[in-house]
Design an enzyme around this catalytic site. Sequence first.
Site, PDB file in Angstrom:
ATOM      1  N   GLU A 186       0.659  -1.197   0.210  1.00 33.68           N
ATOM      2  CA  GLU A 186      -0.022   0.005   0.063  1.00 33.68           C
ATOM      3  C   GLU A 186       0.751   1.415   0.109  1.00 33.68           C
ATOM      4  OE1 GLU A 186      -2.882  -0.666   3.442  1.00 33.68           O
ATOM      5  OE2 GLU A 186      -4.125  -1.484   2.094  1.00 33.68           O
ATOM      6  N   GLU A 255      -6.904  -7.108  -1.409  1.00 32.69           N
ATOM      7  CA  GLU A 255      -7.459  -7.078   0.046  1.00 32.69           C
ATOM      8  C   GLU A 255      -9.002  -6.645  -0.154  1.00 32.69           C
ATOM      9  OE1 GLU A 255      -5.655  -4.537   2.903  1.00 32.69           O
ATOM     10  OE2 GLU A 255      -3.609  -5.582   2.579  1.00 32.69           O
TER      11      GLU A 255
END
Length: 841
Positions: A186, A255
């Site tokens: 991320e 995710e």
Amino acid sequence: MGKYGILGLILCIIVLYGAWFCELGFSVTVTYDSKAVVIDGRRRILQSGSVHYPRATPEMWPDIIEKAKEGGLDVIETYVFWNYHEPVKGQYYFEGRFDLVRFVKTVQDAGLFVHLRIGPYACAEWNYGGFPIWLHFIPGIQFRTINGPFQAEMELFLAKIVSLMKEENLFASQGGPIILAQVENEYGNVEWAYGVGGEQYVKWAAETAVNLNTSVPWVMCSQSDAPDPIIDTCNGFYCDTFIPNSPSKPKIWTEDYTGWFLSFGYPVPYRPVEDLSFAVARFFGKGGTFHNYYMYFGGTNFGRTAGGPLVATSYDYDAPIDEYGSIRQPKWGHLRDLHMAIKQCEEYLVNGDYAHQSLGINLEADIYYKTANDCAAFLANYGSGVDANVTFNGKSYFLPAWSVSILPDCKTVTFNTAKVVAQRSIGDDTFAPGTGVNELSLLTSPWSWYLETVGIWSNNSFTATNLLEQIKTTKDASDFLWYSTSIEADEKKDAFLLIQSLGHAALVFLNKKVLALGYGYHDDASFNISERISLEQGNNTLDIISMLIGLQNYGPWFDVMGAGLYSVILTDLKNGKKDYSSNEWTYQVGTEGESLGLDKTDIANSSLWTRGTSLPINQSLIWYKSTFMAPEGKGPLSLNLAGMGKGQAWVNGQSIGRYWSTYLSPSTGCTDHCDYRGTYDAQKCQKKCNQPAQILYHVPRTWVHAGENLLVLHEELGGDPSKISVLTQTGQEVCGHISEDDSIPVDLWRPNSDSTSQTPEVRLTCDRGWKITSIRFASFGNPKGDCGTFTKGSCHMDVLSIIQQVCIGKKMCSVPVATAMFGNPCPGVTKSLAVEALCSS
């Protein structure tokens, strides 16, 4: 069977279960193209789920992974946690819950693949995002940017993990289960904060990963500038509109949040399965081919592993498998059916030609053709308020609002995301009210205690003429740092004390008596304490114990975010304002009980402990000790700490985590029946307002033994340990309620078959090896209510004896919803079958 027969059988298995070469030890080649991850030349639709090995015990891993496989998963995804694998620079640890090799091999034994997210930054609501604290103290270091000291350590750790996996033959090309690896995590969300150094870092991290020669593709999640050949992937609640940064890369969702994490002082978040399955179906309808649930099993932040600030010990995440390893229904079952329906479309999705068709306002079809007359389709109503009837290929279909219907043959609906026909349970977690739970009170247990010294307690303290930042001072060796100083008063007088802290909590003592408590919350851990105080003439002692509740784990430059006091100001009418921030302060890292090892089993019989008939309760900075007998059976165990304040608990020397029962969530913003329709976010669906975030704490069965078990608590604020109880689950209530109009079970559908000859079924399955021991309710007609509240309707056929005959004594049973079996109590009325059963040993 001769050798050729055996060989034929093996070849048959390989053909049928090509995805499981890893289980048989076959070397496979993993590549990718624009449509999918390609395994030995075959494009694959892959369902994945996150399971973090340290958030369970090794003894729990096989059962969790097997349930994931039964739920339709192909892949297990996990982070790698650098701070626990290299707690001291150059000293590695891969044992117990941190035995990464054993975990990967356990997944392999189950016949599943692995996506290994090495990072080495994890986030994951894990302490310090997974970075070891010693990294922070390397001279000149800056995390996650072009910085020589950081890059050198990151490269060493990446190489260590890759080398370990290679030594154990765990990459797919070696016959192992690892088909994907991830570098960084991320970073695209924070790259802006690092400027040009961030852009260069992305390129360096990608090049470093590729040069490790894993022989499997690498990914970077939430990284739109991931350089070739790294695959950029999507994280979020919805990823159907995500487009990879190159037409040569497949559409991967790393995710998909099944719920959200829990923080002290916040309500409990949850995500309706109707919305979760809608998001998944939309993703595959729009060309997705690899999808991962974060989390599929969340587990527990044992010890001090929880990140922060103020992330709770439970990491349940409203996942399909709950914190205790129990199947959460109907979420697990509804998603299992979804996975089967998507698998029925696999060859169309990875090899077919895509077409889009508008069916009306907020109505559409995504179609995948093999030939002009051979296709699979996803019909979507993405409006959040209005149900619709649509016409597709000359046939009418009903689409509830915010739903997707899957048609693996472009004709038959085998699954609709809004129609939940999977088994249900009373409540939504293992210890929900109404489930089979035994509770053992510790009211009469023999308690001992140790009252800590307030303030400086040993000669290893030190002084400074300023307020020290806490994390740099403690190096995260303890949650606690004592700040102690003296206030001289020329007479007895009142004054105002203002203390300002970066976080996370602090308990203030004036002249060794509790004065005040201050604390922040997850989104802003800083706080002020403003108190009117009474000073005695002469010397007054001010002792403040500052408390960490998990180091920051997310955000740009999160590694330099501080904690602890930064301002102490005293104001009185006579002398005005005086800043004590530059006073001489004495510091002590940790608490006295920690230094004595009171949590350890070998101290249990020490004379340090006091025992008497008058148990001190509601006392700050006190240690409690008692014993309990482990409940019989194999059901999960939980410690109820509702009567305690804030602290940490240990069972037989194993920390079950931090607790904070007195920190209540806000009184508003919750709903037990959240409308799944419309865009979801982490605050949309919440429960347990005006309650503690968590009162039940998981005690793994393997941490207890026959006979007496040691329980130790460090209570920081004040509580009553006599109110503690130990819970175990002894059974479960399972329910099914299926209509004649519902679809047949997904697994019964076959291409070109006549589905009208088959009927819907009520299917019941017991968890944990239990069997159905009684039928609590059974009615065929128009029964009302839900699991635990079923009642007979105006049309009722007593089918109890039939259901008993089919189901009693079995782990699972299936009952057709058909008048041929039960009779017809009300002709012309659409009937349903409702069954509630008890599973137990």
